[in-house]
Design a protein around this motif. Sequence first.
Motif, PDB file in Angstrom:
ATOM      1  N   SER A  54     -40.016  -2.987  98.361  1.00 60.24           N
ATOM      2  CA  SER A  54     -39.885  -1.570  98.038  1.00 60.24           C
ATOM      3  C   SER A  54     -39.988  -0.762  99.325  1.00 60.24           C
ATOM      4  O   SER A  54     -40.602  -1.198 100.308  1.00 60.24           O
ATOM      5  N   SER A  55     -39.394   0.407  99.310  1.00 60.46           N
ATOM      6  CA  SER A  55     -39.494   1.299 100.468  1.00 60.46           C
ATOM      7  C   SER A  55     -40.765   2.144 100.392  1.00 60.46           C
ATOM      8  O   SER A  55     -41.111   2.864 101.331  1.00 60.46           O
ATOM      9  N   ARG A  86     -55.584  -7.495 108.180  1.00 58.31           N
ATOM     10  CA  ARG A  86     -55.237  -7.721 109.591  1.00 58.31           C
ATOM     11  C   ARG A  86     -54.452  -9.021 109.761  1.00 58.31           C
ATOM     12  O   ARG A  86     -53.588  -9.132 110.631  1.00 58.31           O
ATOM     13  N   GLN A  87     -54.783 -10.010 108.939  1.00 51.08           N
ATOM     14  CA  GLN A  87     -54.122 -11.317 109.032  1.00 51.08           C
ATOM     15  C   GLN A  87     -52.829 -11.381 108.231  1.00 51.08           C
ATOM     16  O   GLN A  87     -52.170 -12.424 108.176  1.00 51.08           O
ATOM     17  N   GLY A  88     -52.456 -10.274 107.600  1.00 51.29           N
ATOM     18  CA  GLY A  88     -51.227 -10.246 106.812  1.00 51.29           C
ATOM     19  C   GLY A  88     -51.316 -11.054 105.535  1.00 51.29           C
ATOM     20  O   GLY A  88     -50.307 -11.570 105.030  1.00 51.29           O
ATOM     21  N   ARG A  89     -52.512 -11.166 104.992  1.00 50.45           N
ATOM     22  CA  ARG A  89     -52.712 -11.997 103.793  1.00 50.45           C
ATOM     23  C   ARG A  89     -52.917 -11.154 102.527  1.00 50.45           C
ATOM     24  O   ARG A  89     -53.310 -11.682 101.494  1.00 50.45           O
ATOM     25  N   ILE A  90     -52.635  -9.848 102.627  1.00 51.94           N
ATOM     26  CA  ILE A  90     -52.638  -8.996 101.432  1.00 51.94           C
ATOM     27  C   ILE A  90     -51.197  -8.562 101.157  1.00 51.94           C
ATOM     28  O   ILE A  90     -50.527  -8.030 102.037  1.00 51.94           O
ATOM     29  N   MET A  91     -50.748  -8.846  99.947  1.00 52.82           N
ATOM     30  CA  MET A  91     -49.398  -8.445  99.550  1.00 52.82           C
ATOM     31  C   MET A  91     -49.515  -7.462  98.385  1.00 52.82           C
ATOM     32  O   MET A  91     -50.017  -7.812  97.317  1.00 52.82           O
ATOM     33  N   VAL A  92     -49.081  -6.246  98.612  1.00 53.21           N
ATOM     34  CA  VAL A  92     -49.121  -5.226  97.563  1.00 53.21           C
ATOM     35  C   VAL A  92     -47.787  -5.253  96.810  1.00 53.21           C
ATOM     36  O   VAL A  92     -46.720  -5.247  97.428  1.00 53.21           O
ATOM     37  N   VAL A  93     -47.871  -5.323  95.476  1.00 51.22           N
ATOM     38  CA  VAL A  93     -46.667  -5.303  94.646  1.00 51.22           C
ATOM     39  C   VAL A  93     -46.743  -4.117  93.685  1.00 51.22           C
ATOM     40  O   VAL A  93     -47.823  -3.609  93.397  1.00 51.22           O
ATOM     41  N   THR A 126     -51.708  -5.412  92.847  1.00 54.32           N
ATOM     42  CA  THR A 126     -50.808  -4.340  92.413  1.00 54.32           C
ATOM     43  C   THR A 126     -51.228  -3.014  93.040  1.00 54.32           C
ATOM     44  O   THR A 126     -52.393  -2.839  93.430  1.00 54.32           O
ATOM     45  N   ALA A 127     -50.291  -2.081  93.123  1.00 50.13           N
ATOM     46  CA  ALA A 127     -50.572  -0.775  93.724  1.00 50.13           C
ATOM     47  C   ALA A 127     -51.681  -0.051  92.949  1.00 50.13           C
ATOM     48  O   ALA A 127     -52.552   0.594  93.558  1.00 50.13           O
TER      49      ALA A 127
END
Length: 203
Positions: free
Chosen positions: A10-11, A115-122, A191-192
């Motif tokens: 998503s943008s 910081r480690q890029g291990r959280i993904m928000v959907v 989730t957001a």
Amino acid sequence: MTMELAINNSSKTVSVSDEIFGRDFSEDLVHQVVVAYRNAGRAGTKAQKTRAEVNGTTKKSKKQKGGGARHGALTAPIFVGGGVTFAAKPRSFAQKVNRKMYRAAIAAILSELNRQGRIMVVENFELDAPKTSGLVAKLKGLEVGQRPLIVTEDATENLYLSARNLPYVQVRDVQGLDPVSLVGADTVVVTADAVKKIEEWLA
């Protein structure tokens, strides 16, 4: 201060507080809270018998003189079947961790994961039916590693049932979020709506 977390595919972005998703990592604090959380789950039911509790007579086993070493009851710890010298008793392993420390540790873990890029928000994480195959396909499309943690605002029954047969996938609602599941996850899919609820909880 605020920071922006990108929403996957998503943008859009979601604004979050630096205090929760950008704070310094405190290894000592996180370790203390993780250990306390694990200890709180220990049964503490181990029990052994002392020489006073073991089943057997306390009558003197032989006469005092003429038989070598002098001894009384056979329930003593040096004999097979006797009591245990420092017998274990049921006890609680719970450690006190105040609310402020617990929340600070959760925030520190989330910040380090970010910081480690291990959280993904959907945007959302819904399943039409309680099918394991559907969840597997959805996770495969997200590329979240071997041990993902899925966090939603209010985890649905379909989601829980779909993940039940996948031992490497954990599902939590915001209220059930804990430090051990966060630390053990390769990727936290959140989730957001859950992000905002986590922020309200930790603020």
